[in-house]
Design a protein around this motif. Structure first.
Motif, PDB file in Angstrom:
ATOM      1  N   PHE A 270       0.871  -1.175   0.000  1.00 37.57           N
ATOM      2  CA  PHE A 270       0.000   0.000   0.000  1.00 37.57           C
ATOM      3  C   PHE A 270       0.911   1.228   0.000  1.00 37.57           C
ATOM      4  O   PHE A 270       1.299   1.745   1.044  1.00 37.57           O
ATOM      5  N   ASP A 271       1.264   1.661  -1.213  1.00 42.82           N
ATOM      6  CA  ASP A 271       2.322   2.673  -1.368  1.00 42.82           C
ATOM      7  C   ASP A 271       2.018   4.002  -0.693  1.00 42.82           C
ATOM      8  O   ASP A 271       2.928   4.730  -0.307  1.00 42.82           O
ATOM      9  N   GLU A 272       0.718   4.318  -0.541  1.00 44.61           N
ATOM     10  CA  GLU A 272       0.405   5.614   0.066  1.00 44.61           C
ATOM     11  C   GLU A 272       0.868   5.677   1.523  1.00 44.61           C
ATOM     12  O   GLU A 272       1.067   6.755   2.076  1.00 44.61           O
ATOM     13  N   ASP A 273       1.056   4.507   2.162  1.00 45.29           N
ATOM     14  CA  ASP A 273       1.542   4.487   3.541  1.00 45.29           C
ATOM     15  C   ASP A 273       3.057   4.305   3.654  1.00 45.29           C
ATOM     16  O   ASP A 273       3.624   4.418   4.737  1.00 45.29           O
ATOM     17  N   CYS A 274       3.696   4.017   2.534  1.00 45.46           N
ATOM     18  CA  CYS A 274       5.142   3.731   2.549  1.00 45.46           C
ATOM     19  C   CYS A 274       5.940   5.014   2.769  1.00 45.46           C
ATOM     20  O   CYS A 274       5.640   6.046   2.179  1.00 45.46           O
ATOM     21  N   THR A 275       6.967   4.939   3.629  1.00 50.49           N
ATOM     22  CA  THR A 275       7.845   6.099   3.824  1.00 50.49           C
ATOM     23  C   THR A 275       9.213   5.877   3.170  1.00 50.49           C
ATOM     24  O   THR A 275      10.181   6.559   3.479  1.00 50.49           O
ATOM     25  N   ARG A 276       9.315   4.884   2.305  1.00 44.65           N
ATOM     26  CA  ARG A 276      10.496   4.632   1.471  1.00 44.65           C
ATOM     27  C   ARG A 276      11.761   4.373   2.280  1.00 44.65           C
ATOM     28  O   ARG A 276      12.822   4.908   2.006  1.00 44.65           O
ATOM     29  N   CYS A 277      11.649   3.478   3.285  1.00 43.93           N
ATOM     30  CA  CYS A 277      12.800   3.241   4.172  1.00 43.93           C
ATOM     31  C   CYS A 277      13.836   2.336   3.547  1.00 43.93           C
ATOM     32  O   CYS A 277      14.956   2.264   4.026  1.00 43.93           O
ATOM     33  N   MET A 278      13.456   1.600   2.487  1.00 42.78           N
ATOM     34  CA  MET A 278      14.376   0.710   1.763  1.00 42.78           C
ATOM     35  C   MET A 278      14.471  -0.708   2.336  1.00 42.78           C
ATOM     36  O   MET A 278      15.101  -1.577   1.718  1.00 42.78           O
ATOM     37  N   HIS A 279      13.873  -0.992   3.488  1.00 39.14           N
ATOM     38  CA  HIS A 279      14.084  -2.310   4.097  1.00 39.14           C
ATOM     39  C   HIS A 279      13.680  -3.451   3.160  1.00 39.14           C
ATOM     40  O   HIS A 279      14.458  -4.375   2.916  1.00 39.14           O
ATOM     41  N   CYS A 280      12.472  -3.395   2.614  1.00 39.61           N
ATOM     42  CA  CYS A 280      12.012  -4.498   1.759  1.00 39.61           C
ATOM     43  C   CYS A 280      12.831  -4.591   0.485  1.00 39.61           C
ATOM     44  O   CYS A 280      13.158  -5.689   0.010  1.00 39.61           O
ATOM     45  N   ILE A 281      13.206  -3.429  -0.044  1.00 37.28           N
ATOM     46  CA  ILE A 281      13.995  -3.413  -1.285  1.00 37.28           C
ATOM     47  C   ILE A 281      15.403  -3.948  -1.012  1.00 37.28           C
ATOM     48  O   ILE A 281      15.964  -4.698  -1.812  1.00 37.28           O
ATOM     49  N   ASN A 282      15.967  -3.576   0.158  1.00 37.72           N
ATOM     50  CA  ASN A 282      17.281  -4.106   0.541  1.00 37.72           C
ATOM     51  C   ASN A 282      17.273  -5.624   0.602  1.00 37.72           C
ATOM     52  O   ASN A 282      18.243  -6.279   0.234  1.00 37.72           O
ATOM     53  N   LEU A 283      16.167  -6.185   1.088  1.00 39.07           N
ATOM     54  CA  LEU A 283      16.105  -7.637   1.258  1.00 39.07           C
ATOM     55  C   LEU A 283      15.785  -8.372  -0.046  1.00 39.07           C
ATOM     56  O   LEU A 283      16.147  -9.536  -0.201  1.00 39.07           O
ATOM     57  N   MET A 284      15.092  -7.704  -0.949  1.00 38.28           N
ATOM     58  CA  MET A 284      14.693  -8.381  -2.183  1.00 38.28           C
ATOM     59  C   MET A 284      15.052  -7.540  -3.410  1.00 38.28           C
ATOM     60  O   MET A 284      14.171  -7.079  -4.143  1.00 38.28           O
ATOM     61  N   PRO A 285      16.355  -7.347  -3.652  1.00 40.53           N
ATOM     62  CA  PRO A 285      16.735  -6.448  -4.755  1.00 40.53           C
ATOM     63  C   PRO A 285      16.282  -6.926  -6.131  1.00 40.53           C
ATOM     64  O   PRO A 285      16.102  -6.117  -7.032  1.00 40.53           O
ATOM     65  N   LYS A 286      16.093  -8.224  -6.268  1.00 40.75           N
ATOM     66  CA  LYS A 286      15.662  -8.721  -7.580  1.00 40.75           C
ATOM     67  C   LYS A 286      14.154  -8.528  -7.767  1.00 40.75           C
ATOM     68  O   LYS A 286      13.684  -8.328  -8.884  1.00 40.75           O
ATOM     69  N   ALA A 287      13.406  -8.605  -6.662  1.00 40.81           N
ATOM     70  CA  ALA A 287      11.944  -8.622  -6.757  1.00 40.81           C
ATOM     71  C   ALA A 287      11.317  -7.233  -6.691  1.00 40.81           C
ATOM     72  O   ALA A 287      10.243  -7.006  -7.244  1.00 40.81           O
ATOM     73  N   LEU A 288      11.958  -6.317  -5.988  1.00 36.78           N
ATOM     74  CA  LEU A 288      11.338  -5.002  -5.769  1.00 36.78           C
ATOM     75  C   LEU A 288      12.223  -3.890  -6.321  1.00 36.78           C
ATOM     76  O   LEU A 288      13.442  -3.897  -6.140  1.00 36.78           O
ATOM     77  N   ARG A 289      11.582  -2.949  -6.993  1.00 39.84           N
ATOM     78  CA  ARG A 289      12.304  -1.778  -7.506  1.00 39.84           C
ATOM     79  C   ARG A 289      11.553  -0.528  -7.103  1.00 39.84           C
ATOM     80  O   ARG A 289      10.323  -0.510  -7.062  1.00 39.84           O
ATOM     81  N   GLN A 290      12.324   0.520  -6.851  1.00 38.72           N
ATOM     82  CA  GLN A 290      11.720   1.774  -6.408  1.00 38.72           C
ATOM     83  C   GLN A 290      10.774   2.341  -7.477  1.00 38.72           C
ATOM     84  O   GLN A 290      10.850   1.969  -8.645  1.00 38.72           O
ATOM     85  N   GLY A 291       9.914   3.268  -7.066  1.00 39.09           N
ATOM     86  CA  GLY A 291       9.014   3.945  -7.991  1.00 39.09           C
ATOM     87  C   GLY A 291       9.787   4.691  -9.069  1.00 39.09           C
ATOM     88  O   GLY A 291      10.981   4.963  -8.922  1.00 39.09           O
ATOM     89  N   GLU A 292       9.081   5.027 -10.149  1.00 39.31           N
ATOM     90  CA  GLU A 292       9.813   5.503 -11.320  1.00 39.31           C
ATOM     91  C   GLU A 292      10.155   6.989 -11.319  1.00 39.31           C
ATOM     92  O   GLU A 292      11.036   7.422 -12.042  1.00 39.31           O
ATOM     93  N   GLN A 293       9.431   7.764 -10.512  1.00 40.26           N
ATOM     94  CA  GLN A 293       9.735   9.193 -10.499  1.00 40.26           C
ATOM     95  C   GLN A 293      10.839   9.449  -9.484  1.00 40.26           C
ATOM     96  O   GLN A 293      10.660   9.252  -8.280  1.00 40.26           O
TER      97      GLN A 293
END
Lengths: 396, 353
Positions: A270-293
């Motif tokens: 639920f991206d509207e609640d995300c504060t972009r801390c990077m934890h999930c992306i750090n753990l799954m670099p292949k599966a998750l990528r940051q937003g495009e803007q």
């Protein structure tokens, strides 16, 4: 073998971690300055006290920064380090080197200095440790000939530094290397000729992991961030599970905003609640990528304790697009430095000045609007200042 | 006349071709073993980075040795990290194993990736500084020798970032580290009244004191220090050389824990005081080494996966941190500087131990 006996330092040659004593002895083999440095350090180990006097003012023609004066307080014992000045050499952004450049740097330093260095100093420069006063200018001449220049020192813009960014990292939201290099080249005058109330540091991290500690160590922190949805590759999420990652426990449960759901098959964010801390992306670099803007959050005021206590930088611009030639960014830096230069007391850092005069005054002076992203919460005290124009004048 | 303001060499001329080709187009990375990062680009090309520890204080011959290694395996490309590690950048996978073998034979520790302890960011100390309360390179070497195993493996709950600064100036900006080793003075600086009038500017010396302990004595063109207000930060000595502060008997090291700079999970935060004072005991600082090792081991055995030191302490509570580590809690742990009351507890919500 070094001529001096160093029984205390010798005890730091053993052990598995690489020993600086080994490097000092290596340099001492062929350089009398390095040999006396080794001797003086042994004396410090015996006396449990430093043996350097307060620095004097030394430098190269046309600059007020880049060389740190240093003199021994025991020149009687160690004449070769009577003067032992440091040259700060601005490192290539991101600390990338081709070996021919690095070898040129070594040759210059063997010709003019102790042969000892720090790769690198805390601010980022390559530190050339120890030369005599009469070698400073010739050393600088040879450095520029080799393609290098000095970094900042004293009340100047210090050498900006940046994380590896798009050079290697998939998480780079901004071109940290190019931003840093552009700022460095645009502000050469401010780096080499100290004219501020005190030091001013700029560090560029390309994502909120902040690998150059921008938020803690710079007056002006540039940290990459993004807008828009985190892009999910559900097949790769499954692959993460297969390789042993417990997505519920290690990812969802540790998400600070609890904005993720995992039903064993699909990961929802639920991206509207995300504060972009990077934890999930750090753990799954292949599966998750940051937003495009992509862009950067700008924060100011970070510093170590001296004088009024340590500060972490504060958000002043939640999102700024950063594209060459970075005019908006550089214009903001100039407005901030102008205000600080105008109002700052001697040795007062930007963060301390903002604390003294108020964020409200700072924002108005540099022309930034107040937005909720700047605070964790609104004030709790009723000591509110209003601007004169906020108050209705009595009409007769 | 030399050229001026040429700036640093353009980083673009220092990038290996595999990076130039895939600049800004990296797709993901993996850490197949400690010290080896493999970055894959959208093009499918791979970059192999081998990370090795460095004493940071290095001779030109040592740098030339690094260059020779980089020329042999990496077409002459290497970089340094923000934590003073060396990274050898390879595009040829077949050269990774021979490089690792050569690094091992030459004594370079390979590691510092993932859930490890990376190199200790540190300052100059007695090697080259005029205000140090301790040495920097020595304690770092002694600590890293002892915790070496955590550098070359990835078995900790999360990253542990250790930093050392040899005085409160904190050139090493240790104030946001999982574990900070900080040199401290404990002797009130004594103004040398014969030198103060010649070498010090009185107003700036007075202004240099964070606690207002220094008063101008204009009649005698010197200053006086109120001993009770002085907390030995040494800032006055920085602006006024005639107020020496160093004292072999009372200078030493304090240990701070629980800071971080990354935004991952929890906000960046300052390190907090764990141990107010340990003696300077060169050449190997055994008390400091033991203290750091103890904190790491208690953390490693109690923290949950992905918890940084500060996050672990926040979860279990500072009360339990002191119990688990056996570190005594003293009145020195309670803040008495500006905004101290923000750290006082205004609730009945606490643990017994």
């Amino acid at each position: 073998m070094a001529k001096r006996e160093t029984p205390l330092l010798d005890q730091l040659e053993g052990g598995k971690w690489p020993s600086f004593v080994k490097d000092m002895k290596e340099a001492a083999e062929k350089n009398p300055m390095a040999e006396d440095l080794l001797g003086q350090l042994e004396l410090s180990y015996k006396d449990r006290i430093g043996h350097w006097k307060h620095g004097g003012i030394v430098g190269v023609k046309g600059y007020g920064a880049g060389v740190i004066g240093r003199y021994s307080d025991r020149p009687d014992l160690f004449p070769n380090v009577q003067a032992f000045h440091t040259m700060r050499v601005n490192h290539p952004t991101g600390w990338f080197y081709k070996t021919d450049a690095l070898r040129r740097l070594c040759d210059v330093w063997d010709k003019h200095g102790s042969g000892l260095t720090n790769m690198h100093g805390s601010t980022g420069d390559a530190i050339l440790l120890g030369t005599t006063t009469d070698h400073i200018q010739p050393c600088f001449d040879d450095l520029t000939e080799a393609g290098f220049d000095l970094g900042g020192s004293g009340s100047a813009l210090r050498t900006p530094s940046a994380c590896v960014g798009p050079g290697r990292c998939e998480w780079a939201c901004i071109d940290s290397l190019d931003v840093c290099y552009n700022i460095t080249m645009s502000f050469q005058d401010k780096i080499h000729r100290p004219m501020f109330p005190y030091k001013f540091k700029i560090k560029v991290s390309a994502c909120p992991n902040d690998c150059v500690a921008s938020i803690a160590r710079s007056d002006f922190s540039i940290i990459g961030t993004w807008k828009g949805k985190i892009r999910i590759d559900q097949a790769e999420v499954q692959a993460c599970t297969a390789s042993g990652l417990d997505i519920q426990k290690e990812v969802c449960d540790l998400c600070p905003t609890k904005c993720m759901e995992w039903d064993g098959k699909q990961l929802k964010i639920f991206d509207e609640d995300c504060t972009r801390c990077m934890h999930c992306i750090n753990l799954m670099p292949k599966a998750l990528r940051q937003g495009e803007q992509r862009g950067a959050t700008i924060l100011v005021g970070g510093k170590a304790p001296i004088l009024e206590g340590a500060l972490l930088s504060w958000v002043i611009v939640p999102f700024m697009k950063l594209e060459p030639p970075y005019e908006e960014l550089k214009d903001l830096i100039l407005r901030i430095q102008d205000w600080w230069d105008e109002h700052g007391k001697s040795r007062e850092r930007l963060g301390e000045l903002i604390k003294r005069l108020g964020m409200r005054v700072f924002l108005r002076a540099v022309g930034l609007p107040a937005v909720p992203q700047m605070v964790k919460a609104p004030r709790t005290n009723p000591y509110v200042f209003f601007w004169p124009e906020d108050i209705k004048k009595e009409v007769k | 006349m030399a050229k001026t303001d040429i700036g640093p060499p353009d980083y673009k001329t220092m990038l290996p071709p595999v990076i130039s080709r895939n600049y800004g187009k990296w797709r993901y990375h993996e850490i197949p073993q400690p010290g080896l990062l493999v970055h894959t680009a959208e093009s499918g090309e791979k970059l192999y980075s081998v990370r090795a520890g460095s004493p940071r204080l290095v001779s030109t011959d040592h740098i030339r040795e690094m260059c020779a290694i980089a020329e042999k395996y990496c077409d002459g490309y290497l970089r340094f990290t923000s934590r003073h590690n060396i990274e050898f950048l390879l595009s040829d996978k077949d050269k990774v194993s021979p490089l690792l073998a050569e690094l091992e034979s030459k004594g370079y520790p390979v590691g510092g990736t993932g859930h490890s302890i990376s190199n200790i960011v540190h300052t100059q100390g007695w090697v080259h500084c005029h205000t140090p309360a301790t040495d920097a390179s020595g304690p770092v070497k002694a600590v890293m020798d002892e915790i070496y195993d955590y550098f070359v493996t990835m078995k900790l709950p999360a990253h542990v970032r250790i930093a050392l600064a040899c005085c409160l100036n904190m050139c090493g900006a240790v104030h946001c580290s999982d574990i900070a080793i900080l040199g401290i003075h404990r002797t009130v600086p004594k103004p040398d009244n014969t030198r103060v009038p010649n070498v010090c500017e009185i107003p700036s010396t007075v202004a240099s004191c964070p606690t207002g302990a220094i008063r101008g004595d204009m009649k005698n063109k010197t200053i006086t220090v109120n001993d009770e207000k002085c907390m030995y930060c040494g800032n006055c000595y920085t602006v006024c050389p005639a107020m020496p502060i160093a004292d072999p008997e009372n200078d030493g090291i304090s240990i701070w824990v629980g800071g971080k700079v990354s935004n991952a999970r929890s906000a960046p935060s300052f390190s907090k005081l764990a141990i107010p004072f340990l003696p300077n005991n060169p050449p190997r600082w055994p008390e400091v080494v033991d203290a750091v090792k103890n904190i790491i081991e208690v953390y490693a055995s109690h923290a949950r996966k992905h918890e940084r030191v500060g996050e672990w302490i926040e979860r279990v509570g500072w009360e339990r941190f002191f119990t688990l580590t056996g570190i005594p809690f003293t009145d020195k742990h309670i803040d008495d500087f500006t905004l101290a009351t923000e750290t006082f507890r205004s609730s009945t919500l606490f643990k017994w131990e």
